[in-house]
Design an enzyme around this catalytic site. Sequence first.
Site, PDB file in Angstrom:
ATOM      1  N   TYR A  60       0.847  -1.200   0.000  1.00  0.00           N
ATOM      2  CA  TYR A  60       0.000   0.000   0.000  1.00  0.00           C
ATOM      3  C   TYR A  60       0.880   1.247   0.000  1.00  0.00           C
ATOM      4  CZ  TYR A  60      -3.852   3.125   1.104  1.00  0.00           C
ATOM      5  OH  TYR A  60      -4.786   4.121   1.048  1.00  0.00           O
ATOM      6  N   PHE A 112      -7.357  19.268 -24.951  1.00  0.00           N
ATOM      7  CA  PHE A 112      -8.102  18.022 -25.137  1.00  0.00           C
ATOM      8  C   PHE A 112      -9.443  18.129 -24.395  1.00  0.00           C
ATOM      9  CE2 PHE A 112      -9.109  13.580 -23.980  1.00  0.00           C
ATOM     10  CZ  PHE A 112      -9.330  13.130 -25.269  1.00  0.00           C
ATOM     11  N   ASP A 113     -10.426  17.316 -24.813  1.00  0.00           N
ATOM     12  CA  ASP A 113     -11.783  17.503 -24.269  1.00  0.00           C
ATOM     13  C   ASP A 113     -11.903  17.290 -22.762  1.00  0.00           C
ATOM     14  OD1 ASP A 113     -11.322  14.888 -25.083  1.00  0.00           O
ATOM     15  OD2 ASP A 113     -13.423  14.410 -25.314  1.00  0.00           O
ATOM     16  N   ASP A 203       0.600  19.063 -21.129  1.00  0.00           N
ATOM     17  CA  ASP A 203      -0.256  17.886 -21.224  1.00  0.00           C
ATOM     18  C   ASP A 203       0.525  16.944 -22.132  1.00  0.00           C
ATOM     19  OD1 ASP A 203      -2.013  15.945 -21.944  1.00  0.00           O
ATOM     20  OD2 ASP A 203      -3.676  17.271 -22.432  1.00  0.00           O
ATOM     21  N   ALA A 205       0.707  13.559 -22.924  1.00  0.00           N
ATOM     22  CA  ALA A 205       0.310  12.193 -23.305  1.00  0.00           C
ATOM     23  C   ALA A 205       1.170  11.612 -24.426  1.00  0.00           C
ATOM     24  CB  ALA A 205      -1.163  12.192 -23.712  1.00  0.00           C
ATOM     25  N   LYS A 246      -0.936   6.415 -23.566  1.00  0.00           N
ATOM     26  CA  LYS A 246      -0.435   6.706 -24.912  1.00  0.00           C
ATOM     27  C   LYS A 246       1.069   6.379 -24.942  1.00  0.00           C
ATOM     28  CE  LYS A 246      -4.330   9.329 -24.748  1.00  0.00           C
ATOM     29  NZ  LYS A 246      -5.189   9.388 -23.548  1.00  0.00           N
ATOM     30  N   HIS A 438     -20.308  13.600 -26.480  1.00  0.00           N
ATOM     31  CA  HIS A 438     -20.020  12.673 -27.586  1.00  0.00           C
ATOM     32  C   HIS A 438     -19.920  11.219 -27.144  1.00  0.00           C
ATOM     33  CE1 HIS A 438     -16.115  13.609 -25.919  1.00  0.00           C
ATOM     34  NE2 HIS A 438     -15.578  12.609 -26.575  1.00  0.00           N
TER      35      HIS A 438
HETATM   36  N1  F0G Z   1      -4.684  14.766 -22.831  1.00  0.00           N
HETATM   37  C1  F0G Z   1      -4.639  14.365 -24.106  1.00  0.00           C
HETATM   38  C2  F0G Z   1      -3.849  15.137 -25.106  1.00  0.00           C
HETATM   39  C3  F0G Z   1      -5.344  13.224 -24.495  1.00  0.00           C
HETATM   40  O1  F0G Z   1      -5.292  12.833 -25.766  1.00  0.00           O
HETATM   41  C4  F0G Z   1      -6.076  12.500 -23.517  1.00  0.00           C
HETATM   42  C5  F0G Z   1      -6.829  11.313 -23.882  1.00  0.00           C
HETATM   43  C6  F0G Z   1      -6.072  12.959 -22.191  1.00  0.00           C
HETATM   44  C7  F0G Z   1      -5.368  14.109 -21.887  1.00  0.00           C
HETATM   45  C8  F0G Z   1      -6.826  12.246 -21.105  1.00  0.00           C
HETATM   46  O2  F0G Z   1      -6.185  11.086 -20.755  1.00  0.00           O
HETATM   47  O3  F0G Z   1      -7.773   9.249 -21.380  1.00  0.00           O
HETATM   48  O4  F0G Z   1      -5.889   8.864 -19.798  1.00  0.00           O
HETATM   49  O5  F0G Z   1      -7.823  10.200 -19.098  1.00  0.00           O
HETATM   50  N2  F0G Z   1      -7.049  10.995 -25.057  1.00  0.00           N
HETATM   51  C9  F0G Z   1      -7.730   9.780 -25.531  1.00  0.00           C
HETATM   52  C10 F0G Z   1      -7.923   9.883 -27.011  1.00  0.00           C
HETATM   53  C11 F0G Z   1      -8.946   9.393 -24.795  1.00  0.00           C
HETATM   54  O6  F0G Z   1      -8.633   9.032 -27.567  1.00  0.00           O
HETATM   55  O7  F0G Z   1      -7.355  10.778 -27.647  1.00  0.00           O
HETATM   56  P1  F0G Z   1      -6.972   9.775 -20.234  1.00  0.00           P
END
Ligand code: F0G
Length: 447
Positions: A60, A112-113, A203, A205, A246, A438
Amino acid sequence: MVEPMYPSTRSDREVWLKEARYNLFNLLSPQVFIDLLTDSGTGAMSQEQWSALMSGDESYAGSQSFDRMKEVITSLCGFPYILPTHQGRAAENVLFSVMVKEGHVVPGNAHFDTTKGHIEFRKASAFDCTIDEASDTTLYHPFKGNLDISKLENVMDVYGKERIPMIIVTVTCNSTGGQPVSMENMKAVRKFADRHGIPVIFDAARFAENAYFIKTREKGYEERSIREIIREMFSLADGMTMSSKKDGIVNMGGFIALNSQALYREATTFNIMFEGYITYGGMSGRDMAALAQGLKEASTFGFLESRIKQVHYLGELLKEAGIPVQEPFGGHAIFVDATRFLPHVPREEFIAQTLAAELYLESGVRAVEIGTLLADRDPETRENRYPRLELLRLTIPRRVYTRNHMDYVAAALINIYHRREKITSGYKIRYEAPIMRHFTVELERIG
Ligand code: F0G
């Protein structure tokens, strides 16, 4: 891991898509032949990752797997303070709980969304400062993820530094087509931020893919190693949020990495509340062990070259057939310009979603809409926000598909392109959620 594939017929898919209410997220995986919905968590782990999994320390507190992961992140990115989270959006949730307050304005490059969602959920706003060149798919610009410094200056003039808690730089920029940010631009953002005393958060990823593009497209970086470029990139940020699904090449995971101990301490409280104790934060020890190995693999030129060249192979096939795609090709996906592909479908009827449905019916290939459905409604006016680009994203998972699969995807899209004049109507909404619609939207066919 070798996974089964599920062929189907067009009449099967007609039934399934209707049952899915024309939302491709609602399809079951056996209803999909080639899944290009996302490159997130869908990569294949290596033998070294699978064996690392077996060495996971599930304590833990004080897990050695956390220590190993932390060591890898710190040596790769330079940040001394690390908090694991269960995925990228969780990292955003924890960090923004500390940094983003009602009335704040967060400039960045096409957030990102989920990033935008976490900002708007806190009654703050996300301000897109991407360069204008990014929204012209026909224009060549090697770094369409770049921020326009004059747009940052405008935001500063209008709102003042008190209302700007951070600048977010997304590397690579997913929403404009997996487009990279140049080192020169990151330096310019850093300079701007220093002038005004604002933190810069990456950000990150797809940070390794961004480093590949710097090496192959930016003058002065040809001879630098991927790891050196990564280190220099992160030296220009105060911290990062990471979706490890990613460029970490794991199925689940994320983290926050920071320079500031004070910020880390504040974030720790939220991490413990939302994610878990600071040495696991929503991840199992075994997953942290696999992530440590995945980050090392993703930061090699050999891996990046074979991955990105596969994506570009698909892009070339489409381009040769005259299909309008975002150029230059990005890192993780090929983005088809749906407005130019389907000129007769009105934007009120969701052009890119219409193309996604057509592609699925034609071939069983599942792609994803990056258009009006994703852009959501304006939180205040509740009007649809029509983005500058209606895109269909063909997202390539890491180490999963072969060239043969790319040929199949291209053939399917080319078939649709040949009969595009006959596609004149799209969809209307039957149900939508108030935010991030979406994922769960239900649609009805028009005509
Ligand atoms: N930032 C970026 C640039 C992303 O592409 C994503 C996720 C996230 C943050 C959020 O990360 O999914 O681990 O919570 N992108 C995926 C996509 C879902 O299909 O582009 P997460």
